[in-house]
Design an enzyme around this catalytic site. Sequence first.
Site, PDB file in Angstrom:
ATOM      1  N   ASN A   1      13.705 -18.353 -26.614  1.00  0.00           N
ATOM      2  CA  ASN A   1      12.965 -17.159 -26.173  1.00  0.00           C
ATOM      3  C   ASN A   1      13.037 -16.132 -27.282  1.00  0.00           C
ATOM      4  O   ASN A   1      14.127 -15.804 -27.770  1.00  0.00           O
ATOM      5  CB  ASN A   1      13.592 -16.554 -24.910  1.00  0.00           C
ATOM      6  CG  ASN A   1      13.381 -17.424 -23.680  1.00  0.00           C
ATOM      7  OD1 ASN A   1      12.729 -18.466 -23.754  1.00  0.00           O
ATOM      8  ND2 ASN A   1      13.924 -16.983 -22.557  1.00  0.00           N
TER       9      ASN A   1
ATOM     10  N   HIS B   1      17.782 -18.906 -13.507  1.00  0.00           N
ATOM     11  CA  HIS B   1      17.204 -17.731 -14.162  1.00  0.00           C
ATOM     12  C   HIS B   1      17.782 -16.505 -13.438  1.00  0.00           C
ATOM     13  O   HIS B   1      17.048 -15.716 -12.847  1.00  0.00           O
ATOM     14  CB  HIS B   1      15.670 -17.790 -14.112  1.00  0.00           C
ATOM     15  CG  HIS B   1      14.982 -16.985 -15.169  1.00  0.00           C
ATOM     16  ND1 HIS B   1      14.044 -17.498 -16.027  1.00  0.00           N
ATOM     17  CD2 HIS B   1      15.097 -15.679 -15.505  1.00  0.00           C
ATOM     18  CE1 HIS B   1      13.597 -16.555 -16.843  1.00  0.00           C
ATOM     19  NE2 HIS B   1      14.214 -15.433 -16.545  1.00  0.00           N
TER      20      HIS B   1
ATOM     21  N   GLU C   1      18.736 -17.979 -20.881  1.00  0.00           N
ATOM     22  CA  GLU C   1      19.381 -16.858 -21.546  1.00  0.00           C
ATOM     23  C   GLU C   1      20.767 -16.527 -20.996  1.00  0.00           C
ATOM     24  O   GLU C   1      20.980 -15.458 -20.422  1.00  0.00           O
ATOM     25  CB  GLU C   1      18.498 -15.601 -21.470  1.00  0.00           C
ATOM     26  CG  GLU C   1      17.131 -15.799 -22.093  1.00  0.00           C
ATOM     27  CD  GLU C   1      16.348 -14.500 -22.239  1.00  0.00           C
ATOM     28  OE1 GLU C   1      16.827 -13.450 -21.775  1.00  0.00           O
ATOM     29  OE2 GLU C   1      15.254 -14.536 -22.830  1.00  0.00           O
TER      30      GLU C   1
ATOM     31  N   TYR D   1      11.484 -12.310 -28.666  1.00  0.00           N
ATOM     32  CA  TYR D   1      10.683 -11.099 -28.474  1.00  0.00           C
ATOM     33  C   TYR D   1      10.688 -10.211 -29.712  1.00  0.00           C
ATOM     34  O   TYR D   1       9.676  -9.645 -30.089  1.00  0.00           O
ATOM     35  CB  TYR D   1      11.180 -10.311 -27.253  1.00  0.00           C
ATOM     36  CG  TYR D   1      10.884 -11.049 -25.968  1.00  0.00           C
ATOM     37  CD1 TYR D   1       9.657 -10.918 -25.344  1.00  0.00           C
ATOM     38  CD2 TYR D   1      11.815 -11.931 -25.409  1.00  0.00           C
ATOM     39  CE1 TYR D   1       9.341 -11.626 -24.191  1.00  0.00           C
ATOM     40  CE2 TYR D   1      11.518 -12.649 -24.255  1.00  0.00           C
ATOM     41  CZ  TYR D   1      10.292 -12.492 -23.649  1.00  0.00           C
ATOM     42  OH  TYR D   1       9.979 -13.206 -22.519  1.00  0.00           O
TER      43      TYR D   1
ATOM     44  N   GLU E   1       9.722 -18.724 -24.055  1.00  0.00           N
ATOM     45  CA  GLU E   1       9.205 -17.386 -23.698  1.00  0.00           C
ATOM     46  C   GLU E   1       8.847 -16.637 -24.961  1.00  0.00           C
ATOM     47  O   GLU E   1       9.605 -16.641 -25.941  1.00  0.00           O
ATOM     48  CB  GLU E   1      10.262 -16.527 -22.975  1.00  0.00           C
ATOM     49  CG  GLU E   1      10.480 -16.872 -21.537  1.00  0.00           C
ATOM     50  CD  GLU E   1      11.529 -15.969 -20.883  1.00  0.00           C
ATOM     51  OE1 GLU E   1      11.677 -14.800 -21.292  1.00  0.00           O
ATOM     52  OE2 GLU E   1      12.198 -16.467 -19.961  1.00  0.00           O
TER      53      GLU E   1
ATOM     54  N   ARG F   1       6.259 -23.190 -16.656  1.00  0.00           N
ATOM     55  CA  ARG F   1       7.711 -23.031 -16.554  1.00  0.00           C
ATOM     56  C   ARG F   1       8.009 -22.058 -15.423  1.00  0.00           C
ATOM     57  O   ARG F   1       7.576 -20.908 -15.463  1.00  0.00           O
ATOM     58  CB  ARG F   1       8.287 -22.520 -17.880  1.00  0.00           C
ATOM     59  CG  ARG F   1       9.760 -22.229 -17.807  1.00  0.00           C
ATOM     60  CD  ARG F   1      10.358 -21.829 -19.161  1.00  0.00           C
ATOM     61  NE  ARG F   1      11.747 -21.517 -18.941  1.00  0.00           N
ATOM     62  CZ  ARG F   1      12.321 -20.347 -19.228  1.00  0.00           C
ATOM     63  NH1 ARG F   1      11.635 -19.387 -19.826  1.00  0.00           N
ATOM     64  NH2 ARG F   1      13.587 -20.138 -18.951  1.00  0.00           N
TER      65      ARG F   1
HETATM   66  C1  FCB Z   1      13.657 -12.384 -20.858  1.00  0.00           C
HETATM   67  C2  FCB Z   1      13.799 -12.965 -19.482  1.00  0.00           C
HETATM   68  C3  FCB Z   1      12.527 -12.932 -18.667  1.00  0.00           C
HETATM   69  C4  FCB Z   1      11.761 -11.648 -18.883  1.00  0.00           C
HETATM   70  C5  FCB Z   1      11.591 -11.365 -20.355  1.00  0.00           C
HETATM   71  C6  FCB Z   1      10.795 -10.120 -20.660  1.00  0.00           C
HETATM   72  O1  FCB Z   1      14.897 -11.913 -21.296  1.00  0.00           O
HETATM   73  O2  FCB Z   1      14.215 -14.305 -19.564  1.00  0.00           O
HETATM   74  O3  FCB Z   1      12.862 -13.126 -17.325  1.00  0.00           O
HETATM   75  O4  FCB Z   1      12.338 -10.624 -18.195  1.00  0.00           O
HETATM   76  O5  FCB Z   1      12.844 -11.271 -20.975  1.00  0.00           O
END
Ligand code: FCB
Length: 462
Positions: free
Chosen positions: A296, A124, A169, A298, A365, A80
Amino acid sequence: MPTTPARAFPEDFLWGTATAAYQVEGAAAEDGRGPSIWDTFSHTPGRVDHGDTGDVACDHYHRLEEDLGILARLGVGAYRFSISWPRVLPGGGDRLNRRGLDFYSRLVDGLLERGVAPVATLYHWDLPQELEDAGGWPHRDTALRFAEYAHRMGEALGDRVHTWITLNEPWCSAYLGYASGVHAPGRTDPAGALAAVHHLNLGHGLAVQALRATAAPPARVAVTLNLHHVRGVSERDAEAVRRVDALANRAFLGPMLDGAYPRDLIEATASVTDWAFVHDSDEATACQALDLLGVNYYSPVLVRARDGETADGPASPWIACGDVEFVRQPGPYTEMGWSIDETGLTELLLRLHGDRPSLPLMITENGAAFADVLDGDGRVRDERRVDYLRRHLTAVADAIDAGADVRGYFVWSLMDNFEWAHGYAKRFGIVYVDRETLDRTWKDSAHWYRDVVATGTVPDPS
Ligand code: FCB
């Protein structure tokens, strides 16, 4: 110590890694590329830690062959990347910059030659600066320009790209770019941020139409959202959870998947805007059939209701959430200060699947920053990243076992890169990039991930 059994993934599960143009390419002023809002922002003193910029980044633009080689040796099924809008259409106009386009054409061909499926993100975050000067995402015309850009890319690359992602995002583009101002273009205008939300949604819908009209079937079209898995401290915090969910998630899911903004979002933000920028058929335009929803993930979010309004703090991305407190979660944390909690990923995937069972999901992500060190023997012993990835992949396997239709997983990131306002200080790569020489070194996590991809199995850690 409890042992976690090895987990096997479906045969056709798509394994990948991800990057984004401004974070890795460099060559900021080469071959006719125009400036983006991130060039302007990073060159503005005080905006990015240590004054870092993406001028050189990982020099991926010039090291394409080497990086393609790394992808081939990793054995991933997909890569990607994002296309830099101002590299292919400088100024955001309609003049195609052939030399810029040629870079992506070589990238796509190089991937296909190595059996790696190209997954291209159109946006992006690197808006052509001229479009920001004309009003940026709060301005309706930006959505129309975005659709033209999508059309041109569909024509140019649509015969070879496996999956298209319109936006990455949009939460960050709108709220961090125009409300809190910690991302480019650095504005602090809540009403403008909500207008940006809408024009991103509209631009997405128009771009899907443009890609369907130009890209050769069976091109898949998706969007990537950083959906927030929001939890309340107690049951009394249900309203706070709902408010944050509206701003963070349903502001995008509503128009894109259901063709309407949620009522509670409009009501909660009524003192900020009357939403007059939403024209009659816009919500229907934003709502186009998608082949996949990119997720995405985290870390989850924890909130509670605050007693009474807060005093004015620094500009916040959380518009109309003055009565919501964002609670620091229990550790452990990554180098970003983000709590490590993979259970949120399982829960999020199951919620999404439960709400829309026929829409396949893809993790576009997931990953972690740690303070990696290149040891004297040339190794980077990033066992914490291996542990993070193992936990999160197991969480994905749990969701699949419980019925969620998850088609793939992309590690963020292939290599250490420009982490936006944090510059190069935060290392997310599975490949280490030396900031002086730009040499690439596989971290232990890259070796581990190669084995996961080769076997389709996340091994037992013991
Ligand atoms: C996301 C972004 C990516 C990267 C990660 C850690 O929010 O899409 O570009 O910075 O966080």
